[in-house]
Design a protein around this motif. Structure first.
Motif, short mmCIF file in Angstrom:
data_model
loop_
_atom_site.label_atom_id
_atom_site.label_comp_id
_atom_site.label_asym_id
_atom_site.label_seq_id
_atom_site.Cartn_x
_atom_site.Cartn_y
_atom_site.Cartn_z
N UNK A 42 0.90 -1.19 -0.11
CA UNK A 42 -0.06 0.06 -0.05
C UNK A 42 0.69 1.23 -0.05
N UNK A 43 0.24 2.33 -0.61
CA UNK A 43 1.12 3.69 -0.90
C UNK A 43 0.54 4.56 -0.05
N UNK A 44 1.41 5.23 1.04
CA UNK A 44 0.78 6.63 1.86
C UNK A 44 -0.09 7.55 0.96
N UNK A 45 -1.30 7.79 1.38
CA UNK A 45 -2.11 8.73 0.99
C UNK A 45 -1.57 10.24 1.11
N UNK A 46 -1.45 11.01 0.41
CA UNK A 46 -0.84 12.37 0.51
C UNK A 46 -1.61 13.04 1.46
N UNK A 47 -2.95 12.92 1.70
CA UNK A 47 -3.95 13.84 2.48
C UNK A 47 -3.50 13.17 3.87
N UNK A 128 10.83 5.35 2.31
CA UNK A 128 9.90 4.36 1.72
C UNK A 128 9.08 3.43 2.73
N UNK A 129 9.74 3.34 3.98
CA UNK A 129 9.15 2.59 4.94
C UNK A 129 7.66 3.14 5.50
N UNK A 130 6.74 2.16 5.61
CA UNK A 130 5.46 2.69 6.30
C UNK A 130 5.14 2.24 7.84
N UNK A 131 4.08 2.80 8.12
CA UNK A 131 3.63 2.32 9.45
C UNK A 131 2.18 2.03 9.30
N UNK A 133 -1.97 1.76 9.99
CA UNK A 133 -2.89 2.63 10.51
C UNK A 133 -3.95 1.67 11.03
N UNK A 134 -5.33 2.34 11.57
CA UNK A 134 -6.12 1.54 12.08
C UNK A 134 -6.86 1.05 10.81
N UNK A 135 -6.82 1.38 9.77
CA UNK A 135 -7.52 0.60 8.59
C UNK A 135 -6.68 -0.27 7.75
N UNK A 136 -7.28 -1.43 7.42
CA UNK A 136 -6.37 -2.27 6.60
C UNK A 136 -5.97 -1.67 5.46
N UNK A 137 -4.84 -1.77 4.66
CA UNK A 137 -4.18 -1.52 3.61
C UNK A 137 -4.32 -0.02 3.49
N UNK A 138 -4.24 0.61 4.49
CA UNK A 138 -3.89 2.11 4.63
C UNK A 138 -2.71 2.40 5.59
N UNK A 139 -1.61 3.12 4.94
CA UNK A 139 -0.45 3.33 5.79
C UNK A 139 0.02 4.77 5.71
N UNK A 140 1.01 4.99 6.57
CA UNK A 140 1.41 6.40 6.49
C UNK A 140 3.03 6.26 6.44
N UNK A 141 3.73 7.23 5.99
CA UNK A 141 5.40 7.07 6.09
C UNK A 141 5.93 6.82 7.46
#
Length: 458
Positions: A42-47, A128-131, A133-141
């Motif tokens: 999954x790719x982090x959403x810019x928002x 490029x590594x991500x953490x 979130x509380x939603x499956x498939x949603x990540x942040x840098x």
């Protein structure tokens, strides 16, 4: 394609082998591409990323200048600069320790129920590594998750300062902060917020299913109990309960209150880790719980025979903010109002009526507001989850009694861990530095005695 018998058998066999090989080669080329497409990370959403950057900056605003001015205005003129220095220094220390070892011990990787292990000095953390979130498939840098959590560790140790001001050595405070972060803050953060691969590596309190949206236990109970322990280690200020010690600038305190309130939108809203409806709910709850805290603290003042005061309004605002912190995303707006009102009223009663009888000198009421307010909010979150109060609990599945017991257990563990760990940290600091300034320095003021400069030069 070929007429039967038109080519020698050997030639046909060779052509068939080449065809099979070509098809296999094409298949081997296609499979990784298809697998990569199916399993793309999954790719982090810019928002979401932008919201987390803003939230991190808002929490930093809470520390310097928010908390520094809030605390600074409450002390006497001769100690104003020492408070500003102490808050700034311990927050800075916490930031450096976080990127060195703190993130590793709190969130670095699976180890046990009390600490993590790995990623020391942020090894392996890249742009490029991500953490998760509380939603499956949603990540942040991962970098912004590191930064956001770093601000939490910074403000928590800075909050403890409020119980120690006007008499603690600067060197003693810094030694205490190093030990305390290592043995108190990082383990509690891990226990409350870390989800491991299995039960043995998931944080103890997280595994119980405790609700702590933004740090009722990790930040407020932790800081409040630690400040109380420190107040007992240090003893009372010279002249405590014998001579007036009014705040030297309630104007500064109100400015600090406003900065804390604004910054708290990042503190609570950012804890959703996404720019979504839950973050929006947390922001709304941060408005209304705080407003209720202001009004009900002032109401308590009136009912106990005092005038409604600006100091009370500022204190009530912080009480409301503290109480709604664990419930920010776990409560409807009217549940948040209820929490803020209860915290404002009960914290006022504790500070004005019970604390003088107990006799300890928690200088700026860190325990009375953050400790008591954190307990109210952490336990009260079990009630704000109720659908009848507009909470997000599932009417068919949510069991109040079971959740209430989980919340109470979590509070007890946080109190015990913070109390014991703080006693160890203050004991080490006392052995190495003496902990408390001399009576002459205390009478003169820590601004000159500890730092050689004044907050004000007239």
């Amino acid at each position: 394609m070929f007429k039967e018998g038109s080519l020698p058998a050997e030639t046909v066999s060779r052509l068939a082998a080449l065809a099979r090989g070509g098809a296999l080669a094409l298949l081997l080329l296609a499979v990784p591409a298809l697998a990569q497409e199916a399993e793309a990370a999954p790719v982090p959403n810019k928002g979401d990323t932008a919201w987390m950057i803003v939230s991190s900056l808002l929490v930093m605003l809470m520390v310097v200048p928010g908390l520094a001015l809030f605390y600074g205005g409450l002390v006497r003129t001769k100690n104003m600069l020492s408070v500003l220095t102490q808050v700034t220094a311990v927050a800075s220390l916490a930031m450096i320790m976080w990127v060195m070892v703190g993130y590793s011990l709190a969130f670095g990787g699976d180890f046990n129920q009390f600490i993590s292990m790995g990623k020391f000095f942020l090894a392996g953390v890249t742009s490029d590594s991500t953490a998760a979130t509380f939603t499956d498939g949603v990540v942040i840098p991962e970098f912004i998750f590191v930064a956001f959590q770093m601000t939490f560790s910074a403000i928590t140790i800075a909050l403890v300062v409020g119980g120690l001001v006007e008499r603690m050595k600067f060197a003693g405070l810094m030694v205490f902060a190093i030990v305390w972060l290592l043995i108190v803050y990082y383990p509690i953060a891990h226990m409350v917020w870390y989800a491991g691969a299995d039960e043995s590596t998931t944080g103890l309190i997280f595994g119980w299913g405790a609700l702590d949206f933004a740090g009722g236990t990790v930040v407020h109970i932790n800081a409040g109990v630690s400040a109380l322990v420190g107040a007992y280690f240090l003893g009372s200020r010279i002249g405590y309960q014998k001579e007036p010690m009014p705040p030297h600038s309630l104007t500064m305190t109100l400015i600090g209150t406003g900065l804390l309130w604004v910054g708290w939108f990042g503190f609570n809203g950012g804890s959703a880790l996404e720019a979504d409806g839950i973050a929006s709910l947390a922001v709304l709850n941060t408005f209304v719980a705080t407003a209720a805290g202001v009004l009900f603290w002032m109401l308590c003042e009136k009912l106990t025979g005092h005038n409604g005061s600006l100091l009370g309004a500022c204190s009530g605002a912080i009480a409301g903010l503290v109480a709604v912190t664990p419930a920010a995303g776990n409560s409807g707006p009217f549940g948040a109002v209820l929490l803020g009102a209860v915290a404002g009223f009960l914290c006022c009663l504790f500070v004005m009526k019970l604390k003088p009888k107990l006799g300890f000198d928690d200088s700026l009421d860190v325990f009375g507001i953050h400790g008591i307010g954190g307990i109210i909010g952490s336990v009260g979150t079990a009630f704000t989850m109720l659908p009848a109060l507009g909470g997000p609990g599932d009417p068919a599945e949510y069991v109040l009694g079971a959740q209430l017991w989980i919340q109470v257990k979590s509070v007890l563990v946080a109190i015990a861990w913070a109390g014991l760990g703080s006693a160890i940290a203050f004991g080490i600091a006392k052995a190495l530095t003496g902990l408390r300034v001399s009576p002459d320095v205390e009478r003169e003021g820590l601004d000159l005695g500890e730092h050689g400069e004044r907050a004000y030069n007239y």
